[in-house]
Write an enzyme that holds these catalytic residues in place. Structure first.
Site, PDB file in Angstrom:
ATOM      1  N   GLU A 102       0.818  -1.210   0.000  1.00  0.00           N
ATOM      2  CA  GLU A 102       0.000   0.000   0.000  1.00  0.00           C
ATOM      3  C   GLU A 102       0.849   1.255   0.000  1.00  0.00           C
ATOM      4  O   GLU A 102       1.902   1.293   0.632  1.00  0.00           O
ATOM      5  CB  GLU A 102      -0.761   0.057   1.324  1.00  0.00           C
ATOM      6  CG  GLU A 102      -2.102  -0.570   1.295  1.00  0.00           C
ATOM      7  CD  GLU A 102      -2.783  -0.393   2.649  1.00  0.00           C
ATOM      8  OE1 GLU A 102      -3.305  -1.387   3.129  1.00  0.00           O
ATOM      9  OE2 GLU A 102      -2.760   0.716   3.207  1.00  0.00           O
ATOM     10  N   CYS A 115       3.306   8.401   1.180  1.00  0.00           N
ATOM     11  CA  CYS A 115       3.671   7.470   2.249  1.00  0.00           C
ATOM     12  C   CYS A 115       3.906   6.115   1.594  1.00  0.00           C
ATOM     13  O   CYS A 115       3.017   5.585   0.936  1.00  0.00           O
ATOM     14  CB  CYS A 115       2.515   7.407   3.252  1.00  0.00           C
ATOM     15  SG  CYS A 115       2.735   6.117   4.500  1.00  0.00           S
ATOM     16  N   CYS A 122       4.503  -7.102   7.963  1.00  0.00           N
ATOM     17  CA  CYS A 122       5.372  -6.633   9.041  1.00  0.00           C
ATOM     18  C   CYS A 122       5.401  -7.683  10.137  1.00  0.00           C
ATOM     19  O   CYS A 122       4.418  -8.385  10.362  1.00  0.00           O
ATOM     20  CB  CYS A 122       4.817  -5.316   9.588  1.00  0.00           C
ATOM     21  SG  CYS A 122       5.863  -4.564  10.863  1.00  0.00           S
ATOM     22  N   CYS A 126       2.732  -4.741  16.501  1.00  0.00           N
ATOM     23  CA  CYS A 126       2.096  -3.702  17.335  1.00  0.00           C
ATOM     24  C   CYS A 126       0.590  -3.961  17.399  1.00  0.00           C
ATOM     25  O   CYS A 126      -0.041  -4.256  16.385  1.00  0.00           O
ATOM     26  CB  CYS A 126       2.356  -2.306  16.763  1.00  0.00           C
ATOM     27  SG  CYS A 126       4.104  -1.900  16.726  1.00  0.00           S
ATOM     28  N   CYS A 129      -2.102  -2.003  15.085  1.00  0.00           N
ATOM     29  CA  CYS A 129      -1.757  -1.766  13.671  1.00  0.00           C
ATOM     30  C   CYS A 129      -2.252  -2.898  12.771  1.00  0.00           C
ATOM     31  O   CYS A 129      -2.072  -4.073  13.078  1.00  0.00           O
ATOM     32  CB  CYS A 129      -0.243  -1.619  13.547  1.00  0.00           C
ATOM     33  SG  CYS A 129       0.307  -1.323  11.867  1.00  0.00           S
ATOM     34  N   GLY A 169       5.269  -2.133   7.184  1.00  0.00           N
ATOM     35  CA  GLY A 169       6.634  -2.611   7.370  1.00  0.00           C
ATOM     36  C   GLY A 169       7.428  -1.784   8.358  1.00  0.00           C
ATOM     37  O   GLY A 169       7.059  -0.653   8.693  1.00  0.00           O
ATOM     38  N   GLU A 170       8.511  -2.376   8.835  1.00  0.00           N
ATOM     39  CA  GLU A 170       9.437  -1.672   9.722  1.00  0.00           C
ATOM     40  C   GLU A 170      10.695  -1.378   8.903  1.00  0.00           C
ATOM     41  O   GLU A 170      11.469  -2.294   8.591  1.00  0.00           O
ATOM     42  CB  GLU A 170       9.742  -2.558  10.945  1.00  0.00           C
ATOM     43  CG  GLU A 170      10.901  -2.094  11.812  1.00  0.00           C
ATOM     44  CD  GLU A 170      10.871  -0.612  12.168  1.00  0.00           C
ATOM     45  OE1 GLU A 170       9.827  -0.101  12.582  1.00  0.00           O
ATOM     46  OE2 GLU A 170      11.915   0.045  11.996  1.00  0.00           O
ATOM     47  N   SER A 201      10.088   6.359   9.675  1.00  0.00           N
ATOM     48  CA  SER A 201       9.465   6.084  10.977  1.00  0.00           C
ATOM     49  C   SER A 201       9.818   4.672  11.438  1.00  0.00           C
ATOM     50  O   SER A 201       9.709   3.720  10.676  1.00  0.00           O
ATOM     51  CB  SER A 201       7.950   6.222  10.811  1.00  0.00           C
ATOM     52  OG  SER A 201       7.288   5.845  11.985  1.00  0.00           O
ATOM     53  N   SER A 224       8.218   5.702  16.836  1.00  0.00           N
ATOM     54  CA  SER A 224       6.874   5.359  17.313  1.00  0.00           C
ATOM     55  C   SER A 224       6.989   4.989  18.779  1.00  0.00           C
ATOM     56  O   SER A 224       7.376   3.872  19.108  1.00  0.00           O
ATOM     57  CB  SER A 224       6.325   4.187  16.505  1.00  0.00           C
ATOM     58  OG  SER A 224       6.215   4.569  15.166  1.00  0.00           O
ATOM     59  N   LEU A 225       6.667   5.933  19.634  1.00  0.00           N
ATOM     60  CA  LEU A 225       6.876   5.721  21.070  1.00  0.00           C
ATOM     61  C   LEU A 225       5.632   5.093  21.714  1.00  0.00           C
ATOM     62  O   LEU A 225       5.698   3.998  22.264  1.00  0.00           O
ATOM     63  CB  LEU A 225       7.242   7.051  21.726  1.00  0.00           C
ATOM     64  CG  LEU A 225       7.741   6.988  23.151  1.00  0.00           C
ATOM     65  CD1 LEU A 225       8.987   6.144  23.282  1.00  0.00           C
ATOM     66  CD2 LEU A 225       8.016   8.409  23.683  1.00  0.00           C
ATOM     67  N   HIS A 226       4.530   5.799  21.636  1.00  0.00           N
ATOM     68  CA  HIS A 226       3.198   5.296  22.013  1.00  0.00           C
ATOM     69  C   HIS A 226       2.997   4.943  23.486  1.00  0.00           C
ATOM     70  O   HIS A 226       1.852   4.706  23.904  1.00  0.00           O
ATOM     71  CB  HIS A 226       2.794   4.090  21.162  1.00  0.00           C
ATOM     72  CG  HIS A 226       2.847   4.327  19.691  1.00  0.00           C
ATOM     73  ND1 HIS A 226       2.511   5.530  19.111  1.00  0.00           N
ATOM     74  CD2 HIS A 226       3.200   3.520  18.649  1.00  0.00           C
ATOM     75  CE1 HIS A 226       2.663   5.449  17.801  1.00  0.00           C
ATOM     76  NE2 HIS A 226       3.078   4.251  17.491  1.00  0.00           N
ATOM     77  N   ASN A 300      -6.336   5.223  14.808  1.00  0.00           N
ATOM     78  CA  ASN A 300      -7.252   4.896  13.741  1.00  0.00           C
ATOM     79  C   ASN A 300      -7.825   3.525  14.060  1.00  0.00           C
ATOM     80  O   ASN A 300      -7.099   2.535  13.961  1.00  0.00           O
ATOM     81  CB  ASN A 300      -6.414   4.802  12.450  1.00  0.00           C
ATOM     82  CG  ASN A 300      -7.075   5.494  11.312  1.00  0.00           C
ATOM     83  OD1 ASN A 300      -8.302   5.496  11.197  1.00  0.00           O
ATOM     84  ND2 ASN A 300      -6.265   6.076  10.458  1.00  0.00           N
ATOM     85  N   CYS A 343      -3.137   2.325   8.518  1.00  0.00           N
ATOM     86  CA  CYS A 343      -2.020   1.605   7.893  1.00  0.00           C
ATOM     87  C   CYS A 343      -2.385   0.150   7.664  1.00  0.00           C
ATOM     88  O   CYS A 343      -2.767  -0.547   8.598  1.00  0.00           O
ATOM     89  CB  CYS A 343      -0.803   1.621   8.805  1.00  0.00           C
ATOM     90  SG  CYS A 343      -0.332   3.245   9.317  1.00  0.00           S
TER      91      CYS A 343
HETATM   92  N1  SAH Z   1       7.059   0.376  11.450  1.00  0.00           N
HETATM   93  C1  SAH Z   1       7.196   1.782  11.436  1.00  0.00           C
HETATM   94  C2  SAH Z   1       6.456   2.515  10.350  1.00  0.00           C
HETATM   95  C3  SAH Z   1       5.060   2.090  10.020  1.00  0.00           C
HETATM   96  S1  SAH Z   1       3.683   2.669  10.911  1.00  0.00           S
HETATM   97  C4  SAH Z   1       6.869   2.341  12.799  1.00  0.00           C
HETATM   98  O1  SAH Z   1       6.473   1.599  13.661  1.00  0.00           O
HETATM   99  O2  SAH Z   1       7.058   3.527  12.992  1.00  0.00           O
HETATM  100  C5  SAH Z   1       3.652   4.408  10.885  1.00  0.00           C
HETATM  101  C6  SAH Z   1       3.033   5.011  12.148  1.00  0.00           C
HETATM  102  O3  SAH Z   1       1.614   4.758  12.250  1.00  0.00           O
HETATM  103  C7  SAH Z   1       3.640   4.428  13.408  1.00  0.00           C
HETATM  104  O4  SAH Z   1       3.822   5.432  14.357  1.00  0.00           O
HETATM  105  C8  SAH Z   1       2.556   3.462  13.850  1.00  0.00           C
HETATM  106  O5  SAH Z   1       2.687   3.137  15.196  1.00  0.00           O
HETATM  107  C9  SAH Z   1       1.304   4.240  13.516  1.00  0.00           C
HETATM  108  N2  SAH Z   1       0.084   3.436  13.426  1.00  0.00           N
HETATM  109  C10 SAH Z   1      -0.066   2.188  12.967  1.00  0.00           C
HETATM  110  N3  SAH Z   1      -1.345   1.797  13.056  1.00  0.00           N
HETATM  111  C11 SAH Z   1      -2.026   2.842  13.563  1.00  0.00           C
HETATM  112  C12 SAH Z   1      -3.391   3.063  13.891  1.00  0.00           C
HETATM  113  N4  SAH Z   1      -4.315   2.113  13.716  1.00  0.00           N
HETATM  114  N5  SAH Z   1      -3.716   4.263  14.398  1.00  0.00           N
HETATM  115  C13 SAH Z   1      -2.789   5.234  14.591  1.00  0.00           C
HETATM  116  N6  SAH Z   1      -1.492   5.084  14.300  1.00  0.00           N
HETATM  117  C14 SAH Z   1      -1.110   3.898  13.802  1.00  0.00           C
END
Ligand code: SAH
Length: 354
Positions: A102, A115, A122, A126, A129, A169-170, A201, A224-226, A300, A343
């Site tokens: 995508e 993007c 992946c 997470c 995701c 992907g990472e 990212s 991506s800290l979260h 999302n 994503c």
């Molecule tokens: N693997 C990488 C890049 C891909 S995701 C990473 O982890 O950064 C890009 C960003 O979108 C990351 O910050 C990820 O955590 C976030 N993301 C993925 N799914 C999401 C969702 N459902 N809602 C909000 N952010 C999301």
């Protein structure tokens, strides 16, 4: 170039993943003059043609040689959704082996951003995701990362000013191909995109962040800290079992010290999970510690995951909590809410119905 990078290219021999220097030396070895490599590189990265048929100034024997010795990566459009709300376009591309990836085209006031995906699927797992629901299928080649951009340009005719490697992907789990892609996309003989307009990212592979710091690139790195405690982070991101927040912060500080580039923290706000006052306080401390910007992303919701987005008022309050301590905060505008926005959702839906 590292040994792994060489090996990857040696085994696959994708023309679109090769530097102009490599093309020159390989064609020279095969008995073709160096200017043929310049012509070929132009077709691949400036005229962005799909096939050899379009390379009208190359002699027949060269094309035959290329067909026999190399592959030519390409992305074929399998689906396209256009948001009626904001013009965001989501593309599903099939690669040579029919793997699906995508990519998204977003229009901002400062220009068009694409993007791109860095892997097919992946393996980071997470919990919020959609990209990880079907696991990792394979890495993408540098040429396949480029092709997502090139095919969007062919399909839309739009100029592209920014690239974010934030799709499926990472990227740091496909490190050598990513670094090669970054050099190719910013090459002055090719697309010539400023590295300052590129954001990568990562979910936080600490050793790779340190490696990237040594590549002399001027890209922006987003982490991506979260979550701000190891315990909470481990609940939503399995990678937190491999690297503690302390190790991750050490890598971030190292990256900033070495490159002088400010890091961005991405923080997806999940209702009742990581949007409490104590989270804002912890996030403020970490952002201060590594001089990071913070990008808040109201989560999302992905049907399979069951997380909820906080209210807009709560997102604003969380933002103000950070700002009052002087942190630079932005809230990611949700684009394309009416299409498969999150994503990996478009690809996952396609896979689920096949
Ligand atoms: N693997 C990488 C890049 C891909 S995701 C990473 O982890 O950064 C890009 C960003 O979108 C990351 O910050 C990820 O955590 C976030 N993301 C993925 N799914 C999401 C969702 N459902 N809602 C909000 N952010 C999301």
């Amino acid at each position: 170039m590292t040994e792994t990078q060489k090996k990857e290219i040696d085994t696959v021999k994708d023309l679109r993943s090769m530097t102009i220097g490599e093309l020159k030396s390989e064609l020279k070895e095969a008995g073709f003059p160096a200017f043929r490599a310049d012509q070929l590189y132009r077709w691949l990265h400036v005229q962005i043609v799909r096939s050899y048929d379009e390379m009208t100034n190359l002699p027949r024997n060269l094309i035959q040689y290329l067909e026999e010795h190399y592959i030519l990566s390409g992305a074929r459009m399998a689906d396209r959704q256009i948001s009626a709300l904001d013009g965001t376009q989501k593309f599903l591309f099939a690669m040579r082996d029919n793997c699906l990836v995508e990519s998204v085209l977003m229009k901002y006031h400062y220009g068009n951003t694409i993007c791109i995906s860095s892997q097919v699927g992946c393996r980071m797992g997470c919990s919020f995701c959609a990209s990880t629901l079907d696991g990792l299928e394979r890495n993408l080649l540098p040429g396949e990362m480029l092709e997502q951009i090139y095919e969007i340009r062919r399909q839309t005719g739009e100029k592209i000013s920014h690239i974010v490697v934030m799709g499926t992907g990472e990227p740091l789990d496909n490190y050598d191909n990513l670094v090669r892609f970054l050099h190719l996309v910013s090459d002055e003989n090719g697309m010539n995109l400023s590295q300052r307009s590129i954001t990568v990212s990562t979910c936080g592979l600490a050793e790779r962040i340190m490696d990237l710091a040594g590549e002399q690139l001027s890209i922006t790195l987003a982490i991506s800290l979260h979550a701000v405690t190891d315990e909470k982070r481990r609940q939503i991101m399995p990678v937190a079992n491999r690297y503690s927040i302390e190790e991750l912060m050490r890598a971030c500080t190292g990256y900033f010290d070495k490159t002088g580039r400010r890091i961005t923290f991405e923080y997806s706000l999940i209702h009742g999970v990581n949007d409490l006052k104590e989270d804002a306080v912890g996030l403020t401390a970490l952002a201060k510690h590594v001089h990071a910007h913070v990008n808040l992303i109201p989560v999302n919701p992905v049907a399979e995951r069951g997380y909820e987005r906080p209210t807009d008022a709560h997102v604003q309050a969380f933002k103000m909590e950070l700002e009052k301590s002087g942190i630079n905060v932005s809230i990611r505008r949700a684009l394309g809410r009416d299409i498969d926005g999150a994503c990996g959702q478009l690809r996952h839906r396609q896979l689920s119905c096949c």
